[in-house]
Write an enzyme that holds these catalytic residues in place. Structure first.
Site, PDB file in Angstrom:
ATOM      1  N   GLU A   1       0.818  -1.227   0.000  1.00  0.00           N
ATOM      2  CA  GLU A   1       0.000   0.000   0.000  1.00  0.00           C
ATOM      3  C   GLU A   1       0.851   1.276   0.000  1.00  0.00           C
ATOM      4  OE1 GLU A   1      -2.806  -0.483   3.239  1.00  0.00           O
ATOM      5  OE2 GLU A   1      -3.810  -2.140   2.224  1.00  0.00           O
TER       6      GLU A   1
ATOM      7  N   GLU B   1      -5.653 -10.925  -1.876  1.00  0.00           N
ATOM      8  CA  GLU B   1      -6.534 -10.771  -0.697  1.00  0.00           C
ATOM      9  C   GLU B   1      -8.007 -10.715  -1.115  1.00  0.00           C
ATOM     10  OE1 GLU B   1      -5.294  -7.502   1.826  1.00  0.00           O
ATOM     11  OE2 GLU B   1      -3.168  -7.867   1.417  1.00  0.00           O
TER      12      GLU B   1
ATOM     13  N   ASP C   1     -11.751 -10.688  -1.544  1.00  0.00           N
ATOM     14  CA  ASP C   1     -13.074 -10.860  -0.938  1.00  0.00           C
ATOM     15  C   ASP C   1     -14.029  -9.935  -1.678  1.00  0.00           C
ATOM     16  OD1 ASP C   1     -12.459  -8.377   0.330  1.00  0.00           O
ATOM     17  OD2 ASP C   1     -12.073  -9.335   2.258  1.00  0.00           O
TER      18      ASP C   1
ATOM     19  N   HIS D   1      -9.928  -6.466  -2.745  1.00  0.00           N
ATOM     20  CA  HIS D   1     -11.060  -6.325  -1.818  1.00  0.00           C
ATOM     21  C   HIS D   1     -12.172  -5.641  -2.618  1.00  0.00           C
ATOM     22  CE1 HIS D   1      -8.775  -7.707   1.585  1.00  0.00           C
ATOM     23  NE2 HIS D   1      -7.805  -6.863   1.284  1.00  0.00           N
TER      24      HIS D   1
ATOM     25  N   ASN E   1       2.441  -4.959  -3.212  1.00  0.00           N
ATOM     26  CA  ASN E   1       1.031  -5.324  -3.051  1.00  0.00           C
ATOM     27  C   ASN E   1       0.207  -4.061  -2.791  1.00  0.00           C
ATOM     28  OD1 ASN E   1      -0.927  -7.524  -2.622  1.00  0.00           O
ATOM     29  ND2 ASN E   1      -0.943  -6.919  -0.466  1.00  0.00           N
TER      30      ASN E   1
HETATM   31  C1  XIL Z   1      -6.419  -6.865   7.906  1.00  0.00           C
HETATM   32  C2  XIL Z   1      -6.731  -8.081   8.748  1.00  0.00           C
HETATM   33  O1  XIL Z   1      -7.616  -8.910   8.030  1.00  0.00           O
HETATM   34  C3  XIL Z   1      -7.347  -7.673  10.071  1.00  0.00           C
HETATM   35  O2  XIL Z   1      -7.482  -8.800  10.926  1.00  0.00           O
HETATM   36  C4  XIL Z   1      -6.482  -6.613  10.745  1.00  0.00           C
HETATM   37  O3  XIL Z   1      -7.146  -6.160  11.902  1.00  0.00           O
HETATM   38  C5  XIL Z   1      -6.218  -5.458   9.804  1.00  0.00           C
HETATM   39  O4  XIL Z   1      -5.626  -5.937   8.613  1.00  0.00           O
HETATM   40  N1  XIL Z   1      -5.010  -4.975   3.364  1.00  0.00           N
HETATM   41  C6  XIL Z   1      -3.990  -5.763   3.843  1.00  0.00           C
HETATM   42  C7  XIL Z   1      -4.247  -6.698   4.966  1.00  0.00           C
HETATM   43  O5  XIL Z   1      -2.899  -5.769   3.263  1.00  0.00           O
HETATM   44  O6  XIL Z   1      -3.111  -6.894   5.780  1.00  0.00           O
HETATM   45  C8  XIL Z   1      -5.408  -6.260   5.799  1.00  0.00           C
HETATM   46  O7  XIL Z   1      -5.693  -7.272   6.760  1.00  0.00           O
HETATM   47  C9  XIL Z   1      -6.627  -5.964   4.934  1.00  0.00           C
HETATM   48  C10 XIL Z   1      -6.320  -4.858   3.974  1.00  0.00           C
END
Ligand code: XIL
Length: 352
Positions: A166, A271, A273, A243, A207
């Protein structure tokens, strides 16, 4: 050399599938003699040379339902939190690898690869780094020491590392993290070089989120990785967090992945979802199944897309409701660990 671990892991999975598939073929008339019908996401993905992973909360591995799904349905695991800076180095020089070690152990017992997440990130960063008042040289040393210790500890065990996470704002400008404001953009190249020195085996990724389609942010990412490659920085892969929101899979996802692939990089969905406004209903769940399938299909259509990780197994474990009020039901298994329509969507798209 970097590829060795991944290829070995996928090879073992395919071999396992071949044995399992032929035994099943005799017992199950619905399964053809080649064993082509896959019984899990893991088998379906392996048959096409792709990994399918999940984020794991190692504290939940004591729940047998959770552990069984993790073991049988996935071929890759990412530590949801256990390898982040606030966990691994909560105070300077004091390291805690217990959660990460537990995950690696679980992975080794179940023939998973492990995806490391993440070495340098503005979030879940302990106060001693964030507010330490370090100058550029000092903070760079703090960062390199962290990478040396953490990537060094897991060296040989991981297939990938998200080296930086990020680093951009949504408009494509650099996020003003403490690393960016103190060291400047060169912190990114420094981080990759340190990770390469500490772990020559893992594929090293950058990432981010909102970089799945072609937009200002993914353009900036493209320019940055092009320039890192030009400078000879050891970068192997781009992670698209993904996401996503129901019904909003970017239509140019595949095209976007392909342009990074054309630079010679791997592309990973890291990641995934797909969240919706609650409550869920059958129409939304059907749309979600299509959306998950669309992401899998885009990845399957780009040979450099080596794998897909979903961010959590079930809606019960998902980070989404806590962060996006009123939204949820973003995962592939429901609150009772029953597979949702998205499961069949993914399985079918993987060719299972
Ligand atoms: C999130 C986790 O799922 C949570 O449990 C934690 O509280 C915060 O982080 N982007 C990322 C991940 O790169 O590391 C994040 O994960 C979600 C967003």
């Amino acid at each position: 050399m970097r590829r060795a671990a991944v290829v070995a892991a996928v090879g073992a999975l395919v071999a396992g599938f071949a044995v399992y598939g032929s035994a099943q073929a005799q017992e199950d008339p619905a399964r053809d003699a080649s064993g082509a019908t896959a019984a899990s996401l893991r088998e379906a993905a392996a048959a096409s040379g792709t990994f399918v992973g999940t984020a794991i909360n190692d504290g939940l591995l004591s729940n047998p339902t959770y552990a069984n799904i993790a073991a049988s349905e996935f071929s890759s695991v990412t530590a949801e939190n256990a390898m982040k800076w606030d966990t691994t180095e909560p105070s300077r020089g004091n390291f805690n690898f217990s959660g990460g070690d537990r995950l690696v152990d679980f992975a080794n017992r179940n023939l998973h690869q492990v995806y490391g997440h993440t070495l340098v990130w503005h979030s879940q960063l302990p106060g001693w780094v964030q507010n330490g008042g370090f100058n550029a040289e000092q903070l760079n040393q703090v960062m390199v020491d962290h990478i040396d210790a953490v990537a060094g500890h897991f060296s040989g065990e991981l297939a990938y590392w998200d080296v930086v996470n990020e680093v951009f704002n949504d408009d494509g400008s650099m996020r003003q993290s403490v690393f960016q404001t103190t060291i400047g953009t060169e912190y990114i190249a420094n981080a990759f070089r340190a990770a390469d020195a500490a772990d020559p085996w893992a594929n090293l990724c950058i990432n981010d989120y909102n970089v799945e389609g072609i937009n200002a942010k993914s353009d900036a990412l493209y320019d940055l990785v092009s320039s890192l490659l030009d400078q000879g920085v050891p970068i192997d892969c781009v992670g698209l967090q993904s996401h996503l929101i129901l019904g909003q899979v970017p239509g140019d996802l595949q095209e976007n992945m392909q342009r990074f692939a054309d630079l010679g990089l791997e592309v990973i969905i890291t990641e995934l979802d797909i969240r919706m406004d609650l409550p869920a209903d059958s129409g939304k769940l059907a749309q979600q199944a299509e959306d998950y399938a669309e992401v899998v299909t885009a990845c399957m259509n780009v040979p450099a897309c080596e794998g897909i990780t979903v961010w959590g197994i079930s809606d019960r474990d998902s980070w989404v409701p806590g962060v996006f009020p009123g939204q949820g039901a973003a995962c592939v298994w429901d609150e009772s660990y029953q597979p949702k329509p998205a499961y069949d969507g993914m399985l079918t798209a993987f060719g299972g």
